[in-house]
Design a protein around this motif. Structure first.
Motif, PDB file in Angstrom:
ATOM      1  N   ARG A  55      40.501  -3.139  64.733  1.00  0.00           N
ATOM      2  CA  ARG A  55      41.242  -4.227  64.079  1.00  0.00           C
ATOM      3  C   ARG A  55      41.980  -3.707  62.844  1.00  0.00           C
ATOM      4  N   GLN A  56      41.326  -2.849  62.056  1.00  0.00           N
ATOM      5  CA  GLN A  56      41.974  -2.258  60.884  1.00  0.00           C
ATOM      6  C   GLN A  56      43.211  -1.459  61.293  1.00  0.00           C
ATOM      7  N   ILE A  57      43.067  -0.700  62.362  1.00  0.00           N
ATOM      8  CA  ILE A  57      44.159   0.170  62.809  1.00  0.00           C
ATOM      9  C   ILE A  57      45.356  -0.667  63.253  1.00  0.00           C
ATOM     10  N   LEU A  58      45.108  -1.719  64.040  1.00  0.00           N
ATOM     11  CA  LEU A  58      46.207  -2.553  64.514  1.00  0.00           C
ATOM     12  C   LEU A  58      46.899  -3.266  63.355  1.00  0.00           C
ATOM     13  N   GLN A  59      46.138  -3.600  62.334  1.00  0.00           N
ATOM     14  CA  GLN A  59      46.746  -4.223  61.157  1.00  0.00           C
ATOM     15  C   GLN A  59      47.669  -3.232  60.451  1.00  0.00           C
ATOM     16  N   GLY A 102      29.760  -4.079  63.219  1.00  0.00           N
ATOM     17  CA  GLY A 102      30.338  -4.562  61.964  1.00  0.00           C
ATOM     18  C   GLY A 102      31.418  -3.672  61.398  1.00  0.00           C
ATOM     19  N   LYS A 103      31.735  -2.546  62.059  1.00  0.00           N
ATOM     20  CA  LYS A 103      32.794  -1.638  61.595  1.00  0.00           C
ATOM     21  C   LYS A 103      33.963  -1.711  62.582  1.00  0.00           C
ATOM     22  N   GLU A 148      34.551   1.817  75.227  1.00  0.00           N
ATOM     23  CA  GLU A 148      33.175   1.450  74.873  1.00  0.00           C
ATOM     24  C   GLU A 148      32.842   1.850  73.435  1.00  0.00           C
ATOM     25  N   LEU A 149      33.327   3.005  73.008  1.00  0.00           N
ATOM     26  CA  LEU A 149      33.051   3.457  71.644  1.00  0.00           C
ATOM     27  C   LEU A 149      33.659   2.511  70.612  1.00  0.00           C
ATOM     28  N   PHE A 150      34.892   2.050  70.848  1.00  0.00           N
ATOM     29  CA  PHE A 150      35.513   1.119  69.895  1.00  0.00           C
ATOM     30  C   PHE A 150      34.839  -0.248  69.951  1.00  0.00           C
ATOM     31  N   ALA A 151      34.370  -0.650  71.123  1.00  0.00           N
ATOM     32  CA  ALA A 151      33.645  -1.915  71.231  1.00  0.00           C
ATOM     33  C   ALA A 151      32.330  -1.847  70.458  1.00  0.00           C
ATOM     34  N   GLN A 152      31.641  -0.718  70.550  1.00  0.00           N
ATOM     35  CA  GLN A 152      30.375  -0.545  69.828  1.00  0.00           C
ATOM     36  C   GLN A 152      30.585  -0.581  68.314  1.00  0.00           C
TER      37      GLN A 152
END
Length: 710
Positions: free
Chosen positions: A557-561, A552-553, A543-547
């Motif tokens: 996605r940045q981490i997986l890249q 807008g942050k 939930e925290l990553f979804a929020q």
């Protein structure tokens, strides 16, 4: 006595080579390679760096110096580089996997060993010969004077090759990965292994096994015939046959006591050494039936689990304690109790295989799974069944049932029930019955990677953190004591999986983890990715990553890249984190929204030489197929179908990866939305090749696909 310490690498140092004294290095020098992708040349006189050689994209695994003083370095980026005076002269490519070892022939040719299971000989920049024979990574190489080339492999063997590529000897005796091999001038061979033994070989026969208190990482012979071993306990030892150089009685007794303590440091449960039990990785494989028991090793404890078929997960029963009757009378194999564990010699003089069996199990199902796991021909099936019946006192005729999928546990045995495919007449064109019930597709529910070695993860992370803190240029990236304490507290929450429904994970718990994932060098990223992978399984973590994404942050996605960058461990754990993002509905919207980018990030993994990476990617595709079918997303289904087709053909040698890719294709075909496109892409031929596969699980999915293509 320690004389000098060189500091410069930002991660652990692996290979080291000696530069003999020269005009440039009057006292000699050293060349070192590290996980930080660097090759560093050191002046031994003042311990200073002379050159820092940059260019490799992943861990440096081997360094050697030729007669002209050129440096050759091998890397997990699949390449070999040649360096002179601090400059890269050429890059050699040809292996289809990480290059693990280099050795130079007296004639000037270079020999390399790789995770692609091959050995190559190079003349200049051209590969002139390739040796094949090992069934797993070639980890170490050495020269046998005046004879040929020695190789050590993860397949547990050592081989002696002629320079022309013929196998002269195969030495088998280690019970785990063989890391290294060396030869003396007299023709004696030594090897070191993960089984904590250094073995000495003469004419292909093991004549001595020297026990160590840890893995034996390296072995070398001295000119006088003494043997040096490097052990994972951090100690280098010298072994001799010369009585005048043998250690004192006091030192020898101290070493024997140390060995004894090492052997007994783990607890025994019912006569079973806990270290012999499988780790939590065993929980990645589903149980074969509801209530199936499994005992694994968690730290120094044995913990029992029971398979919950309804929830498709292992339920933790609790710690196994020793006591009267515990395990008594029931043999154990790989952490599981059985009514019988037979020693089976399939061929005269061949290796002995362990065949487990429980009363009430279908012998045909047991035989199928066992032959698959032991890599034995399926033509032995009836003989194995008869062996089981004879040795378990059964004289009731058993019905031959369909192969039980070893990856999902599906098609469980029902005594005397006739297999579905026997109830209809066979279609001459496809081999699929006209009256048919699909066993494997469409797939329902998500697969996850939900086990973790928390202590190992934290130990590696702390090691990387210390390396960063020791360097002034990276000190600001490291975690201080308070931050480490907070991270340990977060891991404590994640470890307590049975209380995820009540435990609290707040944004403050992710501050340190986010710092690691977004700022640390990618070469040090993988332990933090492993923590992220488990964090996404916690409902509040997801939930925290979804929020963050909705605000807008989109840090996930940045981490997986970033996870797309070497080493391979980043890709593996990055994909597994993406797979676990399917666990909770709160992140599934994010998974759908970023589908194209996520699949593109890891698209190269389709052809990775590491089967674990390919399995992870095929699992990601399988989860996407389930979700895209639910949401009726045609464009997404087409993308996933295209990717899965690349991994579902006979060129994919790993049965789990091919099975999951075929189930993905089959589920999409069964849904019907992209069936016409699948026909245009000749999925029928793919199904035909799957049906012809010797892997029964793959063959059954092929039949399922053909059924839905009608």
């Amino acid at each position: 006595m320690l004389e000098k310490t060189m500091v410069g690498h930002t991660s652990f140092v692996g290979p080291v080579a000696w530069l003999p004294p020269s005009e440039s290095f009057p006292a000699g020098g050293l060349v070192s390679g590290g996980m930080d992708t660097l090759v560093i040349v050191w002046n031994i006189e003042d311990s200073k760096q002379v050159y820092t050689l940059r260019g490799h994209e992943s861990q440096v695994t081997s360094v050697v110096i030729d007669d002209q003083g050129d440096i050759f370095s091998a890397s997990q980026d699949w390449s070999i580089r040649r360096w002179r005076q601090g400059q890269c002269l050429e890059i050699l490519k040809g292996h289809q996997g990480p290059v693990q070892a280099i050795v130079m022939l007296p004639s000037g040719e270079m020999v390399t060993g790789s995770s692609d299971c091959t050995i190559k000989i190079w003349k200049g920049s051209k590969c002139i010969r390739t040796f094949s024979g090992h069934s797993d990574t070639v980890r170490g190489l050495a020269l046998m004077p005046n004879v040929g080339i020695l190789s050590a492999s993860h397949d547990g063997s050592i081989r002696l090759w002629s320079v022309s590529g013929d196998t002269l000897l195969e030495m088998v005796g280690h019970t785990a990965i063989v890391y290294c091999v060396a030869a003396s001038s007299s023709g004696i061979v030594a090897s070191g292994s993960e089984d904590c033994l250094a073995k000495v070989w003469k004419d292909g026969t093991c004549c001595q096994s020297i026990q160590h208190p840890g893995c034996v990482w390296d072995v070398k012979f001295l000119p006088n015939g003494d043997l040096i071993t490097a052990c994972s306990d951090g100690v280098v030892r010298v072994w001799t046959k010369d009585p005048s150089r043998v250690a004192s009685l006091e030192e020898t007794e101290a070493y024997e006591a140390h060995l004894s303590a090492y052997r007994t440091q783990t607890k025994m449960v019912g006569g079973v050494n806990i270290q012999d039990l499988p780790g939590r990785d065993a929980l990645l494989q589903p149980g074969s039936k509801n209530g199936k028991k499994l005992i694994i090793r968690e730290g120094d404890n044995a913990v029992a689990y029971s398979w919950n078929a309804k929830e498709y997960l292992w339920d933790r029963i609790g710690e196994v304690v020793d006591g009267p009757g515990n395990f008594e009378g029931r043999p154990t194999l790989n952490g599981q109790q059985y009514d019988f564990v037979f020693d089976v010699a399939v061929e005269d003089g061949g290796p002995v295989h362990k065949l487990p069996y429980n009363r009430g199990d279908n012998p045909y199902t047991v035989a199928d799974k066992w032959l698959l796991s032991e890599d034995l021909p399926l033509t032995y099936r009836q003989q194995v069944v008869e062996f089981i019946l004879q040795n378990t006192g059964q004289n009731v005729p058993m019905v031959d049932t369909p192969f039980s999928d070893p990856y999902s546990g599906g098609s469980a045995y029902v005594p005397q029930q006739q297999p579905n495919w026997m109830n209809g007449s066979l279609s001459e064109s496809s081999g699929v019955p006209q009256s048919y019930t699909s066993k494997h597709i469409p797939k329902k529910g998500m697969l996850l990677f939900d086990t973790a070695q928390y202590d190992s993860i934290m130990k590696k992370l702390e090691s990387f953190n210390s390396s960063l803190a020791a360097d002034e240029s990276t000190k600001g990236l490291s975690l201080n004591d308070e931050e480490l304490k907070n991270l340990r507290a977060t891991i404590s929450i994640l470890k307590d999986e049975s209380h995820y429904h009540t435990s609290s994970l707040k944004d403050k718990n992710l501050v340190e983890l986010q710092k690691l994932l977004l700022t640390w060098p990618t070469s040090l990223l993988f332990p933090a990715l492993d923590i992220l992978r488990i964090t996404l399984l916690h409902p509040q973590g997801a939930e925290l990553f979804a929020q963050k994404a909705e605000s807008g942050k989109d840090v996930l996605r940045q981490i997986l890249q970033r996870a797309c960058e070497p080493p391979d461990a980043n890709q593996l754990l990055g994909i597994r984190a993406a797979v676990n993002a399917f666990r909770h509905s709160v992140l599934r919207k994010w998974v759908l929204h970023n589908r194209s980018e996520i699949l593109d990030f890891f698209s190269d993994c389709q052809t990775s030489s590491q089967k674990n990476i390919r399995v992870a990617y095929s699992t990601l595709l399988l989860n996407y197929s389930v979700l895209l079918i639910e949401t009726k997303d045609e464009a997404g289904q087409i993308q996933v179908l295209s990717a899965a087709l690349e991994m579902a053909g006979p060129q994919e040698m790993d049965p789990i990866c091919r099975y999951r890719s075929l189930v993905t294709v089959g589920s999409l075909v069964a849904n019907g939305l992209v069936k016409s496109i699948a026909l245009d892409l000749d999925v029928k031929s793919l199904a035909d090749s799957a049906i012809a596969s010797p892997e029964n699980s793959v063959s059954e999915v092929g039949k399922d696909i053909q059924y839905f293509l009608k």
